[in-house]
Motif scaffolding. Structure first.
Motif, mmCIF file in Angstrom:
data_model
loop_
_atom_site.group_PDB
_atom_site.id
_atom_site.type_symbol
_atom_site.label_atom_id
_atom_site.label_comp_id
_atom_site.label_asym_id
_atom_site.label_seq_id
_atom_site.Cartn_x
_atom_site.Cartn_y
_atom_site.Cartn_z
ATOM 1 N N GLY A 151 -13.878 29.683 -30.236
ATOM 2 C CA GLY A 151 -15.274 30.308 -30.411
ATOM 3 C C GLY A 151 -16.110 29.558 -31.474
ATOM 4 N N ALA A 152 -15.618 29.311 -32.468
ATOM 5 C CA ALA A 152 -16.387 28.555 -33.650
ATOM 6 C C ALA A 152 -16.654 27.068 -32.989
ATOM 7 C CB ALA A 152 -15.738 28.570 -34.861
ATOM 8 N N LEU A 153 -15.753 26.587 -32.324
ATOM 9 C CA LEU A 153 -15.995 25.348 -31.967
ATOM 10 C C LEU A 153 -17.162 25.371 -30.587
ATOM 11 C CD1 LEU A 153 -12.420 23.947 -30.858
ATOM 12 C CD2 LEU A 153 -14.019 22.965 -32.228
ATOM 13 N N MET A 154 -17.039 26.331 -29.953
ATOM 14 C CA MET A 154 -18.105 26.745 -28.970
ATOM 15 C C MET A 154 -19.773 26.802 -29.761
ATOM 16 S SD MET A 154 -16.716 26.290 -26.065
ATOM 17 C CE MET A 154 -18.106 26.685 -25.249
ATOM 18 N N ALA A 155 -19.707 27.099 -30.990
ATOM 19 C CA ALA A 155 -20.871 27.201 -31.728
ATOM 20 C C ALA A 155 -21.219 25.793 -32.461
ATOM 21 C CB ALA A 155 -20.803 28.244 -32.668
ATOM 22 N N THR A 156 -20.667 24.802 -32.093
ATOM 23 C CA THR A 156 -20.818 23.574 -32.736
ATOM 24 C C THR A 156 -21.658 22.635 -31.580
ATOM 25 O OG1 THR A 156 -18.626 22.672 -32.161
ATOM 26 C CG2 THR A 156 -19.075 23.471 -34.326
ATOM 27 N N ALA A 157 -20.778 21.392 -31.166
ATOM 28 C CA ALA A 157 -21.541 20.396 -30.131
ATOM 29 C C ALA A 157 -21.897 21.353 -28.930
ATOM 30 C CB ALA A 157 -20.745 19.520 -29.855
ATOM 31 N N PRO A 158 -21.109 22.095 -28.365
ATOM 32 C CA PRO A 158 -21.747 22.971 -27.177
ATOM 33 C C PRO A 158 -23.012 23.934 -27.178
ATOM 34 C CG PRO A 158 -19.208 23.309 -27.312
ATOM 35 C CD PRO A 158 -19.707 22.778 -28.578
ATOM 36 N N LEU A 159 -23.023 24.512 -28.462
ATOM 37 C CA LEU A 159 -24.297 25.412 -28.709
ATOM 38 C C LEU A 159 -25.430 24.508 -28.832
ATOM 39 C CD1 LEU A 159 -25.643 28.005 -29.251
ATOM 40 C CD2 LEU A 159 -24.984 27.929 -31.679
ATOM 41 N N ALA A 160 -25.196 23.052 -29.558
ATOM 42 C CA ALA A 160 -26.285 22.516 -29.849
ATOM 43 C C ALA A 160 -26.500 21.747 -28.430
ATOM 44 C CB ALA A 160 -25.752 21.254 -30.543
ATOM 45 N N PHE A 161 -25.627 21.721 -27.457
ATOM 46 C CA PHE A 161 -26.118 21.142 -26.000
ATOM 47 C C PHE A 161 -27.077 22.262 -25.387
ATOM 48 C CE2 PHE A 161 -25.144 21.121 -21.578
ATOM 49 C CZ PHE A 161 -25.648 19.881 -21.301
ATOM 50 N N THR A 162 -26.533 23.410 -25.270
ATOM 51 C CA THR A 162 -27.120 24.475 -24.704
ATOM 52 C C THR A 162 -28.558 24.915 -25.299
ATOM 53 O OG1 THR A 162 -26.243 26.418 -25.775
ATOM 54 C CG2 THR A 162 -24.842 25.474 -23.847
ATOM 55 N N THR A 163 -28.517 24.611 -26.701
ATOM 56 C CA THR A 163 -30.026 24.696 -27.209
ATOM 57 C C THR A 163 -30.909 23.566 -26.983
ATOM 58 O OG1 THR A 163 -28.675 26.098 -29.100
ATOM 59 C CG2 THR A 163 -30.960 24.950 -29.717
ATOM 60 N N GLU A 164 -30.371 22.599 -26.889
ATOM 61 C CA GLU A 164 -31.174 21.453 -26.433
ATOM 62 C C GLU A 164 -31.677 21.552 -24.812
ATOM 63 O OE1 GLU A 164 -29.259 17.567 -27.374
ATOM 64 O OE2 GLU A 164 -30.738 17.688 -29.186
ATOM 65 N N LEU A 165 -30.763 22.130 -24.149
ATOM 66 C CA LEU A 165 -31.100 22.167 -22.798
ATOM 67 C C LEU A 165 -31.742 23.362 -22.404
ATOM 68 C CD1 LEU A 165 -30.119 21.219 -19.863
ATOM 69 C CD2 LEU A 165 -28.326 22.670 -19.844
ATOM 70 N N ALA A 166 -31.415 24.505 -22.999
ATOM 71 C CA ALA A 166 -32.197 25.708 -22.668
ATOM 72 C C ALA A 166 -32.856 26.631 -23.839
ATOM 73 C CB ALA A 166 -31.491 26.937 -21.746
ATOM 74 N N GLY A 167 -32.784 26.024 -25.166
ATOM 75 C CA GLY A 167 -33.146 26.980 -26.137
ATOM 76 C C GLY A 167 -32.110 27.861 -26.717
ATOM 77 N N TRP A 168 -32.337 28.318 -28.025
ATOM 78 C CA TRP A 168 -31.294 29.083 -28.528
ATOM 79 C C TRP A 168 -31.302 30.472 -28.025
ATOM 80 C CZ3 TRP A 168 -33.535 33.155 -31.321
ATOM 81 C CH2 TRP A 168 -34.635 32.780 -31.815
ATOM 82 N N ARG A 169 -32.710 30.993 -27.480
ATOM 83 C CA ARG A 169 -32.692 32.169 -26.978
ATOM 84 C C ARG A 169 -31.709 32.458 -25.706
ATOM 85 N NH1 ARG A 169 -36.637 34.859 -30.018
ATOM 86 N NH2 ARG A 169 -38.133 33.525 -30.939
#
Length: 420
Positions: A151-169
């Motif tokens: 889960g912490a792995l998902m909060a690194t590059a994957p979260l960065a990807f989804t944030t760039e794609l759709a935003g952190w919200r």
């Protein structure tokens, strides 16, 4: 004589451990989720370093404060019911975070997340106590935290990807939906006790007696060195992983969101592997204390090197961060040490008291290091020196805690103690 209930199948045991690990992934994701997006939150809402420290630490403080009632609930009502109730609060926290328009809103969401995740490790550990023999507890704890740390792995590059794609919200709306699905699956699968083993009698203590049990736990001689060590061991790692590594990489090495996510992926990936390996350290050493001491010394050494190096190359910083993550796997052994100290009737309160220190320590160190960096920045000190001072301070705190922890006796799962 009633017929004996058949033993649980291997498939069911795998499903039980699997869903408990998956639910814990949510806790690891949420606690780490502000790390990679910290510069984005600062830019969107105008947050200062002190604000980031409080925002990230709010999860850990609320998580810590919830440990006392969670311990009482675990002993009185069992792990499954306690976990289901807590997860609902975590889901609410995800949606509040996604909708927040201010620092106060984000902080409230982090508080809800912390309360909601407060039973996601202790609950599974209580279930493992009932389902598996004591000598397997350290390995299962390591497995639980290792798989959960995906889960912490998902909060690194994957979260960065989804944030760039759709935003952190939008990313946090998705996290809330996934958490809801996992909560339903956990409610269907998880059981507090294995077939054929009667459930332990639920405590009939009054609230005052339950609180008195916490006082009884606190009087044990081994508790406070353990408490101090557990308050500084994971906290010194989390202060880097979940907060300062990303701003450090942005301010000192100029990395963008995706590049920071990749480095954080290396730190957390190392942690996942390390948790699996360190889970077997007690068997290898025949001791619970020796591997803890070795791990703490190595972590303090890495922090000291980061503090001492002047403008280190990025490859070296990345390597040190990855080793730091690998070595962080020693910290669950502290909970395993606590598992050996408390009798069954105090197990929930004992382990959650230690986990209170685990999470409260993160809040304290993140708030203090945020204040340190903010003060140095206002004094005109270069940002790199502020981060180096933070790494050095964390190393000193860890070594001081280790010196206190070294005063208590060693033990292992084959010599379980019920007191001193």
């Amino acid at each position: 004589m009633p017929p004996r209930e058949p033993a649980a199948s291997r498939l069911y045991v795998f499903a039980l451990v699997g869903i408990l690990c998956l639910v814990y992934m949510v806790s690891q994701f949420l606690r780490s989720s502000t790390g990679v997006i910290a510069p984005n939150l600062a830019a969107d809402l105008g947050l200062a370093p002190e604000d980031l420290g409080i925002l990230s630490g709010a999860f850990f403080l609320s998580f810590a404060l919830a440990q006392i009632p969670v311990g009482i609930l675990l002993d009185r009502h069992g792990a499954r019911v306690t976990m289901i109730a807590a997860i609902g609060v975590a889901i609410l926290g995800c949606f509040v975070f996604a909708a927040a328009e201010s620092e106060a809103g984000l902080t409230l969401a982090r508080v809800l997340m912390g309360v909601g995740c407060s039973a996601m490790l202790m609950g599974p550990l209580m279930i493992y106590r009932r389902w598996f023999p004591a000598e397997r507890f350290a390995a299962l704890s390591g497995l639980q935290i290792s798989i959960g740390t995906v889960g912490a792995l998902m909060a690194t590059a994957p979260l960065a990807f989804t944030t760039e794609l759709a935003g952190w919200r939008a990313s946090f709306v998705g996290a809330g939906i996934v958490t809801l699905v996992l909560a339903v699956a956990m409610g269907v699968i998880a059981r507090d006790n294995p077939p054929g083993r009667p459930a332990p009698p639920r405590s009939r203590e009054t609230l005052a007696q339950s609180i008195g049990g916490i006082a009884e736990v606190a009087r044990k001689r081994t508790v406070w060195p353990l408490f101090v060590m557990i308050s500084c061991g994971y906290a010194s790692f989390a202060a880097v992983q979940t907060l300062w590594a990303s701003p450090y990489l942005a301010d000192v090495h100029g990395l963008d969101l995706a590049a920071r996510g990749n480095v954080l992926l290396g730190i957390t990936g190392g942690q996942v592997v390390g948790l699996l390996l360190w889970g077997y350290a007690e068997r290898l050493f025949g001791s619970i204390k020796k591997p803890i001491v070795a791990g703490a010394i190595l972590s303090a050494s890495i922090l000291a090197i980061l503090a001492a190096l002047d403008a280190p190359p990025l490859w070296l910083v990345t390597l040190l961060f990855v080793i730091f993550g690998l070595n962080a796997g020693y910290t669950p052994l502290l909970l395993a040490h606590g598992r050996l100290v408390f009798p069954d009737r105090l197990a929930g309160r004992g382990i959650t008291l230690l986990n209170f220190g685990n999470m409260a320590g993160v809040f304290v160190l993140q708030a203090l290091t945020g204040a340190l960096i903010g003060q140095l920045e206002r004094s005109g000190v270069a940002m790199e020196l502020g981060y180096r001072a933070t790494f050095g301070a964390l190393a000193l705190v860890l070594l001081a805690a280790l010196a206190y922890y070294a005063t208590i006796p060693d033990t292992n799962s084959r010599a379980v103690i019920d007191g001193d």
